[in-house]
Design a protein around this motif. Structure first.
Motif, PDB file in Angstrom:
ATOM      1  N   LEU A 193      -5.723  41.202  -7.915  1.00  0.00           N
ATOM      2  CA  LEU A 193      -4.538  41.204  -7.049  1.00  0.00           C
ATOM      3  C   LEU A 193      -4.918  41.313  -5.573  1.00  0.00           C
ATOM      4  N   THR A 194      -5.964  42.082  -5.285  1.00  0.00           N
ATOM      5  CA  THR A 194      -6.430  42.201  -3.901  1.00  0.00           C
ATOM      6  C   THR A 194      -6.877  40.847  -3.362  1.00  0.00           C
ATOM      7  N   LEU A 195      -7.651  40.134  -4.153  1.00  0.00           N
ATOM      8  CA  LEU A 195      -8.139  38.819  -3.717  1.00  0.00           C
ATOM      9  C   LEU A 195      -7.003  37.793  -3.682  1.00  0.00           C
ATOM     10  N   LYS A 196      -6.096  37.870  -4.652  1.00  0.00           N
ATOM     11  CA  LYS A 196      -4.963  36.946  -4.666  1.00  0.00           C
ATOM     12  C   LYS A 196      -4.105  37.127  -3.422  1.00  0.00           C
ATOM     13  N   ASN A 197      -3.847  38.382  -3.049  1.00  0.00           N
ATOM     14  CA  ASN A 197      -3.059  38.644  -1.843  1.00  0.00           C
ATOM     15  C   ASN A 197      -3.798  38.188  -0.588  1.00  0.00           C
ATOM     16  N   ALA A 198      -5.104  38.393  -0.562  1.00  0.00           N
ATOM     17  CA  ALA A 198      -5.893  37.956   0.593  1.00  0.00           C
ATOM     18  C   ALA A 198      -5.822  36.442   0.753  1.00  0.00           C
ATOM     19  N   ILE A 199      -5.739  35.736  -0.374  1.00  0.00           N
ATOM     20  CA  ILE A 199      -5.648  34.274  -0.330  1.00  0.00           C
ATOM     21  C   ILE A 199      -4.241  33.835   0.064  1.00  0.00           C
ATOM     22  N   GLN A 200      -3.216  34.406  -0.578  1.00  0.00           N
ATOM     23  CA  GLN A 200      -1.864  33.908  -0.321  1.00  0.00           C
ATOM     24  C   GLN A 200      -1.359  34.277   1.064  1.00  0.00           C
ATOM     25  N   PHE A 201      -1.871  35.389   1.620  1.00  0.00           N
ATOM     26  CA  PHE A 201      -1.460  35.775   2.969  1.00  0.00           C
ATOM     27  C   PHE A 201      -2.479  35.336   4.030  1.00  0.00           C
ATOM     28  N   LEU A 202      -3.378  34.434   3.608  1.00  0.00           N
ATOM     29  CA  LEU A 202      -4.303  33.731   4.517  1.00  0.00           C
ATOM     30  C   LEU A 202      -5.306  34.636   5.213  1.00  0.00           C
ATOM     31  N   GLU A 203      -5.546  35.808   4.647  1.00  0.00           N
ATOM     32  CA  GLU A 203      -6.669  36.614   5.134  1.00  0.00           C
ATOM     33  C   GLU A 203      -7.964  35.870   4.811  1.00  0.00           C
ATOM     34  N   LEU A 204      -7.992  35.253   3.631  1.00  0.00           N
ATOM     35  CA  LEU A 204      -9.066  34.330   3.266  1.00  0.00           C
ATOM     36  C   LEU A 204      -8.530  32.924   3.486  1.00  0.00           C
ATOM     37  N   LYS A 205      -9.084  32.221   4.438  1.00  0.00           N
ATOM     38  CA  LYS A 205      -8.548  30.937   4.867  1.00  0.00           C
ATOM     39  C   LYS A 205      -8.841  29.832   3.844  1.00  0.00           C
ATOM     40  N   PRO A 206      -7.903  28.896   3.683  1.00  0.00           N
ATOM     41  CA  PRO A 206      -8.140  27.743   2.799  1.00  0.00           C
ATOM     42  C   PRO A 206      -9.402  26.991   3.216  1.00  0.00           C
ATOM     43  N   GLY A 207     -10.268  26.742   2.234  1.00  0.00           N
ATOM     44  CA  GLY A 207     -11.503  26.014   2.496  1.00  0.00           C
ATOM     45  C   GLY A 207     -12.674  26.895   2.872  1.00  0.00           C
ATOM     46  N   SER A 208     -12.427  28.195   3.110  1.00  0.00           N
ATOM     47  CA  SER A 208     -13.518  29.087   3.513  1.00  0.00           C
ATOM     48  C   SER A 208     -14.361  29.492   2.312  1.00  0.00           C
ATOM     49  N   SER A 209     -15.616  29.817   2.565  1.00  0.00           N
ATOM     50  CA  SER A 209     -16.512  30.232   1.491  1.00  0.00           C
ATOM     51  C   SER A 209     -16.282  31.700   1.148  1.00  0.00           C
ATOM     52  N   ILE A 210     -16.560  32.051  -0.098  1.00  0.00           N
ATOM     53  CA  ILE A 210     -16.406  33.423  -0.574  1.00  0.00           C
ATOM     54  C   ILE A 210     -17.783  33.969  -0.907  1.00  0.00           C
ATOM     55  N   ASN A 211     -18.138  35.068  -0.278  1.00  0.00           N
ATOM     56  CA  ASN A 211     -19.430  35.696  -0.488  1.00  0.00           C
ATOM     57  C   ASN A 211     -19.273  36.885  -1.430  1.00  0.00           C
ATOM     58  N   GLU A 212     -19.801  36.772  -2.640  1.00  0.00           N
ATOM     59  CA  GLU A 212     -19.634  37.825  -3.639  1.00  0.00           C
ATOM     60  C   GLU A 212     -20.245  39.145  -3.174  1.00  0.00           C
ATOM     61  N   ALA A 213     -21.393  39.063  -2.539  1.00  0.00           N
ATOM     62  CA  ALA A 213     -22.060  40.288  -2.081  1.00  0.00           C
ATOM     63  C   ALA A 213     -21.194  41.038  -1.074  1.00  0.00           C
ATOM     64  N   ASN A 214     -20.544  40.289  -0.179  1.00  0.00           N
ATOM     65  CA  ASN A 214     -19.655  40.931   0.799  1.00  0.00           C
ATOM     66  C   ASN A 214     -18.466  41.585   0.122  1.00  0.00           C
ATOM     67  N   LEU A 215     -17.919  40.913  -0.909  1.00  0.00           N
ATOM     68  CA  LEU A 215     -16.773  41.469  -1.631  1.00  0.00           C
ATOM     69  C   LEU A 215     -17.160  42.738  -2.390  1.00  0.00           C
ATOM     70  N   VAL A 216     -18.353  42.745  -2.951  1.00  0.00           N
ATOM     71  CA  VAL A 216     -18.847  43.942  -3.648  1.00  0.00           C
ATOM     72  C   VAL A 216     -18.859  45.124  -2.696  1.00  0.00           C
ATOM     73  N   GLU A 217     -19.348  44.890  -1.478  1.00  0.00           N
ATOM     74  CA  GLU A 217     -19.428  45.963  -0.491  1.00  0.00           C
ATOM     75  C   GLU A 217     -18.044  46.370   0.010  1.00  0.00           C
ATOM     76  N   GLU A 218     -17.187  45.382   0.306  1.00  0.00           N
ATOM     77  CA  GLU A 218     -15.861  45.675   0.862  1.00  0.00           C
ATOM     78  C   GLU A 218     -14.952  46.369  -0.134  1.00  0.00           C
ATOM     79  N   LEU A 219     -15.006  45.945  -1.400  1.00  0.00           N
ATOM     80  CA  LEU A 219     -14.093  46.483  -2.409  1.00  0.00           C
ATOM     81  C   LEU A 219     -14.694  47.661  -3.179  1.00  0.00           C
ATOM     82  N   GLY A 220     -15.986  47.886  -3.025  1.00  0.00           N
ATOM     83  CA  GLY A 220     -16.617  49.025  -3.677  1.00  0.00           C
ATOM     84  C   GLY A 220     -16.674  48.912  -5.185  1.00  0.00           C
ATOM     85  N   VAL A 221     -16.908  47.715  -5.686  1.00  0.00           N
ATOM     86  CA  VAL A 221     -16.997  47.492  -7.128  1.00  0.00           C
ATOM     87  C   VAL A 221     -18.272  46.712  -7.415  1.00  0.00           C
TER      88      VAL A 221
END
Length: 226
Positions: free
Chosen positions: A19-47
């Motif tokens: 849901l966190t990632l879905k909201n980031a996508i639908q509210f354009l925090e993650l821009k269409p066409g942008s790359s997603i870095n798994e390592a960064n998400l691990v650090e940001e979300l603490g999982v």
């Protein structure tokens, strides 16, 4: 079989990441066409990487993420065909619900007042995300009054592609004010039993056929679209 507390927490964590990632996508925090870095998400979300990867697979099934083995993972660009399909589905269902309430001249003034109040505050702050969230609350309230809240939840959960277009649409001059006025008129028409005017407003408000602001939005944000 009854799940352990650890299993329940694990499931909740996976849902939260999704849901966190879905909201980031639908509210354009993650821009269409942008790359997603798994390592960064691990650090940001603490999982760990596992819930991240499982969430990305779900989002790929939702056509919100594109995964290319050995190349990378990207936020899917906005597909207007999908956006229009979601808007059309919403139009059919909501028109039916509102027409039913209109024939009964239902008074929705009190139950929608809170959503309208916060929508107005969002307009003053030009907070598009807050406006869209309270817009969602407004329509859920109407469906709940008509004993169809689950139908709105289905609509809400499947219109992420349209929400992304709406985020760009609402950034155009006067869009928030026009949308707010539509919401006020919907409540008034239902209360007055004005079926013809109600349907005219819904046809325009849902914008399900040819998105009225498609051209200026695409001109301003061409890089975001398929």
């Amino acid at each position: 079989m009854k799940k352990s507390i650890g299993e329940v927490k694990g499931i909740a964590k996976k849902i939260n990441v999704y849901l966190t990632l879905k909201n980031a996508i639908q509210f354009l925090e993650l821009k269409p066409g942008s790359s997603i870095n798994e390592a960064n998400l691990v650090e940001e979300l603490g999982v760990s990487r596992t819930p991240i990867r499982e969430a990305l697979i779900r989002l790929a099934d939702d056509m919100l993420v594109e995964i290319y083995p050995q190349k990378g993972t990207y936020v899917a660009k906005i597909n207007l065909t999908l956006a229009k399909e979601m808007a059309y589905m919403r139009h059919i269902l909501e028109t039916e619900v509102c027409n039913e309430l209109c024939t009964k001249k239902a008074d929705l003034t009190e139950i929608t007042s809170e959503s309208l109040f916060f929508m107005q505050k969002a307009i003053k702050k030009q907070d598009i995300i807050a406006y869209i969230k309270n817009d969602d609350s407004f329509h859920r309230t109407i469906f709940k009054y008509a004993n169809h809240e689950q139908i709105w939840d289905i609509i809400s959960n499947t219109r992420t592609h349209y929400i992304r277009f709406l985020m760009l649409d609402m950034a155009l001059p006067n869009s928030l004010d026009e949308s707010y006025q539509d919401h006020q008129k919907i409540v008034e028409c239902i209360h007055n039993g004005n079926l013809e005017e109600l349907n005219n407003i819904l046809n325009s408000h849902h914008d399900y056929n040819n998105l009225r602001k498609e051209d200026p939005v695409r001109q301003n944000y061409s890089q975001y679209f398929v």
